[in-house]
Design a protein around this motif. Structure first.
Motif, PDB file in Angstrom:
ATOM      1  N   LEU A 105     -46.482  45.162 -15.976  1.00  0.00           N
ATOM      2  CA  LEU A 105     -46.945  45.654 -17.227  1.00  0.00           C
ATOM      3  C   LEU A 105     -46.954  44.605 -18.244  1.00  0.00           C
ATOM      4  O   LEU A 105     -47.759  44.826 -19.296  1.00  0.00           O
ATOM      5  CB  LEU A 105     -46.125  47.043 -17.599  1.00  0.00           C
ATOM      6  N   GLY A 157     -50.090  35.960 -17.145  1.00  0.00           N
ATOM      7  CA  GLY A 157     -50.644  37.572 -17.044  1.00  0.00           C
ATOM      8  C   GLY A 157     -50.048  38.319 -15.925  1.00  0.00           C
ATOM      9  O   GLY A 157     -48.775  38.045 -15.469  1.00  0.00           O
ATOM     10  N   PRO A 158     -50.699  39.348 -15.686  1.00  0.00           N
ATOM     11  CA  PRO A 158     -49.799  40.383 -14.722  1.00  0.00           C
ATOM     12  C   PRO A 158     -49.377  39.811 -13.410  1.00  0.00           C
ATOM     13  O   PRO A 158     -48.537  40.205 -12.940  1.00  0.00           O
ATOM     14  CB  PRO A 158     -51.028  41.612 -14.508  1.00  0.00           C
ATOM     15  N   LYS A 209     -54.986  40.601 -28.329  1.00  0.00           N
ATOM     16  CA  LYS A 209     -56.441  41.060 -28.816  1.00  0.00           C
ATOM     17  C   LYS A 209     -56.471  41.761 -30.037  1.00  0.00           C
ATOM     18  O   LYS A 209     -57.326  41.671 -30.864  1.00  0.00           O
ATOM     19  CB  LYS A 209     -57.204  42.142 -27.537  1.00  0.00           C
ATOM     20  N   LYS A 262     -51.570  40.742 -23.287  1.00  0.00           N
ATOM     21  CA  LYS A 262     -52.996  40.666 -23.303  1.00  0.00           C
ATOM     22  C   LYS A 262     -53.566  41.719 -24.319  1.00  0.00           C
ATOM     23  O   LYS A 262     -54.414  41.197 -25.255  1.00  0.00           O
ATOM     24  CB  LYS A 262     -53.912  41.055 -22.270  1.00  0.00           C
ATOM     25  N   GLY A 263     -52.878  42.947 -24.325  1.00  0.00           N
ATOM     26  CA  GLY A 263     -53.448  43.904 -25.439  1.00  0.00           C
ATOM     27  C   GLY A 263     -53.188  43.453 -26.931  1.00  0.00           C
ATOM     28  O   GLY A 263     -53.809  43.680 -27.745  1.00  0.00           O
ATOM     29  N   THR A 301     -43.954  41.520 -26.481  1.00  0.00           N
ATOM     30  CA  THR A 301     -43.933  41.444 -24.914  1.00  0.00           C
ATOM     31  C   THR A 301     -42.499  41.162 -24.727  1.00  0.00           C
ATOM     32  O   THR A 301     -41.738  41.942 -23.631  1.00  0.00           O
ATOM     33  CB  THR A 301     -44.253  40.286 -24.347  1.00  0.00           C
ATOM     34  N   GLY A 326     -47.920  41.649 -18.560  1.00  0.00           N
ATOM     35  CA  GLY A 326     -48.924  40.807 -18.535  1.00  0.00           C
ATOM     36  C   GLY A 326     -49.802  41.557 -19.218  1.00  0.00           C
ATOM     37  O   GLY A 326     -50.596  40.975 -20.250  1.00  0.00           O
ATOM     38  N   TYR A 327     -50.082  42.869 -19.107  1.00  0.00           N
ATOM     39  CA  TYR A 327     -51.299  43.824 -19.872  1.00  0.00           C
ATOM     40  C   TYR A 327     -50.612  43.913 -21.155  1.00  0.00           C
ATOM     41  O   TYR A 327     -51.646  43.986 -21.951  1.00  0.00           O
ATOM     42  CB  TYR A 327     -51.283  44.943 -19.121  1.00  0.00           C
TER      43      TYR A 327
END
Length: 218
Positions: free
Chosen positions: A107, A53-54, A117, A113-114, A129, A109-110
């Motif tokens: 960024l 992650g971030p 989802k 995650k985004g 990514t 990492g986010y």
């Protein structure tokens, strides 16, 4: 299981940092073309962000930024642009080379995650990514270059009177395209392999849920 997964993820981060250092201090990490270089160091940063992650992205991005700063003084290779900017203003040169890589890692990492989802396709999420790893690195690097050194004789000479946008596009050119393609493809492949090995966030839970579903069917 969670402790085992966390240990594996931290081990993966250590491996990515080791790869970053290896690439920084050997010709593996950079392909020098003109004043800029095609860098493959964005790939370990992307993978670190995917796995941890971030926070993981921030650590790997910071390592990348530090090695980039050291190149300004000839440590771990040399950067003609970095050395020139360092001679103009050492503090601004360090900021210009460190901050973009650090922000990029956070960024990513986010972003992962985004995308996870929104999509169940792990390869797609990892590829996206990887793309943004190279894209944001170039965007932040060039933006800070223009903001911090745009008025210097060195950058003014490189711009040659061009519009800032035209200068950035023409300056990064094929370098940025090669970085984005390689980062997209390699990060997607590595991320998919890590998913199969259940080293990505949430994969352990997905595996448990799958076992429960199979048990119910039986």
């Amino acid at each position: 299981m969670k402790n085992q997964l966390k240990t594996s993820q931290i081990t993966m981060l250590g491996l990515m940092i080791a790869i970053l250092l290896l690439m920084a201090y050997t010709p593996l990490g950079y392909l020098n073309i003109g004043p800029l270089a095609i860098t493959f160091n964005v790939i370990p940063v992307a993978i670190s962000a995917i796995v941890l992650g971030p926070a993981g992205g921030a650590v790997a991005g910071a390592v990348f930024g530090i090695t980039s700063c050291l190149q300004c003084i000839g440590v771990g290779g040399s950067s003609a642009m970095g050395a020139t900017l360092f001679a103009i203003n050492p503090a601004l040169a360090i900021i210009q080379r460190f901050v973009p890589r650090f922000l990029d890692g956070i960024l990513l990492g986010y972003i992962f995650k985004g995308t996870r989802k929104k999509s169940k396709n792990v390869y797609l999420s990892c590829s996206v990514t990887g793309f943004f790893s190279a894209f944001l690195n170039t965007l932040f690097f060039m933006t800070m270059l223009v903001v911090l050194f745009g008025n210097s004789e060195y950058i003014q000479g490189l711009m040659g009177g061009q519009n800032v946008i035209v200068f950035i596009c023409s300056f990064v050119g094929i370098n940025a395209v090669c970085e984005m393609i390689s980062s997209t493809v390699i990060t997607g492949m590595v991320g998919a392999a890590l998913y199969k090995a259940r080293l990505l966030p949430g994969t352990a839970t997905e595996g448990t849920e799958a076992v429960k579903r199979d048990a119910v069917r039986l």
